[in-house]
Design an enzyme around this catalytic site. Structure first.
Site, PDB file in Angstrom:
ATOM      1  N   ASP A  35       0.872  -1.160   0.000  1.00 47.81           N
ATOM      2  CA  ASP A  35       0.000   0.000   0.000  1.00 47.81           C
ATOM      3  C   ASP A  35       0.919   1.224   0.000  1.00 47.81           C
ATOM      4  O   ASP A  35       2.103   1.115   0.331  1.00 47.81           O
ATOM      5  CB  ASP A  35      -0.888  -0.030   1.248  1.00 47.81           C
ATOM      6  CG  ASP A  35      -1.668   1.249   1.434  1.00 47.81           C
ATOM      7  OD1 ASP A  35      -2.332   1.674   0.478  1.00 47.81           O
ATOM      8  OD2 ASP A  35      -1.605   1.824   2.540  1.00 47.81           O
ATOM      9  N   ASP A  37      -0.276   5.103   0.734  1.00 46.41           N
ATOM     10  CA  ASP A  37      -0.599   6.115   1.735  1.00 46.41           C
ATOM     11  C   ASP A  37      -0.502   5.564   3.152  1.00 46.41           C
ATOM     12  O   ASP A  37      -1.081   4.522   3.470  1.00 46.41           O
ATOM     13  CB  ASP A  37      -2.015   6.661   1.504  1.00 46.41           C
ATOM     14  CG  ASP A  37      -2.138   7.412   0.197  1.00 46.41           C
ATOM     15  OD1 ASP A  37      -1.122   7.933  -0.283  1.00 46.41           O
ATOM     16  OD2 ASP A  37      -3.250   7.466  -0.356  1.00 46.41           O
ATOM     17  N   LYS A 173      -7.881  -4.311  -4.364  1.00 45.27           N
ATOM     18  CA  LYS A 173      -6.480  -4.712  -4.235  1.00 45.27           C
ATOM     19  C   LYS A 173      -6.342  -6.226  -4.371  1.00 45.27           C
ATOM     20  O   LYS A 173      -5.375  -6.723  -4.943  1.00 45.27           O
ATOM     21  CB  LYS A 173      -5.912  -4.217  -2.910  1.00 45.27           C
ATOM     22  CG  LYS A 173      -5.816  -2.699  -2.848  1.00 45.27           C
ATOM     23  CD  LYS A 173      -5.227  -2.185  -1.543  1.00 45.27           C
ATOM     24  CE  LYS A 173      -5.172  -0.665  -1.549  1.00 45.27           C
ATOM     25  NZ  LYS A 173      -4.594  -0.096  -0.315  1.00 45.27           N
TER      26      LYS A 173
END
EC number: 3.1.3.3
Length: 241
Positions: A35, A37, A173
């Site tokens: 990921d 952020d 995702k």
């Protein structure tokens, strides 16, 4: 090896065995998906964009709900962008004036994975224009970036986002990881992230590692078999090989 169901009451030894198994999968992973952020970078890109556009407070609360899993990701993304309504010029100026800050240890970790011929991907619910900047800093090929695309009219005004991107919705995702496994034949894929959308990507990821080095999401911490607060913990694990 992904996560414990919320209803599961596991003994300490059982959970320890699962954590050990997660570490083993990480050590022999042929692909690692990060990921971005609050994981690879210290901030939430969409929150920084909102602050830059003068609507930070309203958007930050929506981000918290999205990362905690209390609303669907696409709903949260749509609502936040409808408030921000950033122009192309504002996005470009944000990246120039306030470039994303890498989390301590991530550059060394990615370099080490690359040295071991492990494929590294950035799979983000953030915006590709920002994530590509991060990928360049980490020497990650741009075709290894999966993120959302902002759309603009010919005059640069905000026109929405590309809803066909898998990362624009919940379970997106996981869809990316399934595609990567099918396309490349990866046997062991590890997902690393701080949020609920990262946690739910396992399966199809073979293991999930929760990251709390920038922000702790309690639901993710409780359900992660291996939860870390520094990328140096992963570097130490690779040194065992």
């Amino acid at each position: 090896v992904c996560k414990l169901p919320t209803s599961t009451v596991a003994t300490c030894s059982f959970r320890l065995d699962l954590k050990t198994s997660t570490k083993e999968i990480f050590r022999r992973a042929d692909a690692v998906c990060f990921d971005v952020d609050s994981t690879v970078i210290r901030e939430e890109g969409i929150d920084e964009l909102a602050k830059f556009c003068g609507v930070g407070d309203a958007v930050t609360e929506m981000t918290r709900k999205a990362m905690g899993g209390s609303v669907t990701f696409k709903t949260a993304l749509t609502e936040r962008l409808s408030i921000i309504r950033c122009s192309r010029e504002q996005v470009n100026k944000l990246i120039t004036d306030h470039p994303p800050q890498l989390t301590a240890g991530i550059k060394e970790l990615v370099d080490t994975l690359h040295q071991r011929s492990v494929k590294v991907f950035l799979v983000s619910g953030g915006f590709r224009c920002i994530v590509e900047h991060v990928a360049t800093q980490l020497n990650i090929p741009l075709h290894h970036v999966y993120a959302n695309r902002l759309k603009f009219y010919f005059n640069g005004e905000f026109a929405g986002f590309d809803e066909t991107q898998p990362t624009s919705e919940s379970n997106g995702k996981g869809k990316v990881i399934s595609m990567l496994k099918e396309k490349h034949g990866f046997k062991n894929v590890v997902m690393i992230g701080d949020g609920a959308t990262d946690l739910e990507a396992c399966p199809p990821a073979n293991a999930f590692i929760g990251f709390g080095g920038n922000v702790v999401r309690q639901q993710v911490k409780e359900r992660s078999l291996w939860y870390i607060t520094s990328f140096r913990e992963l570097l130490k694990e690779l040194e065992k090989i």
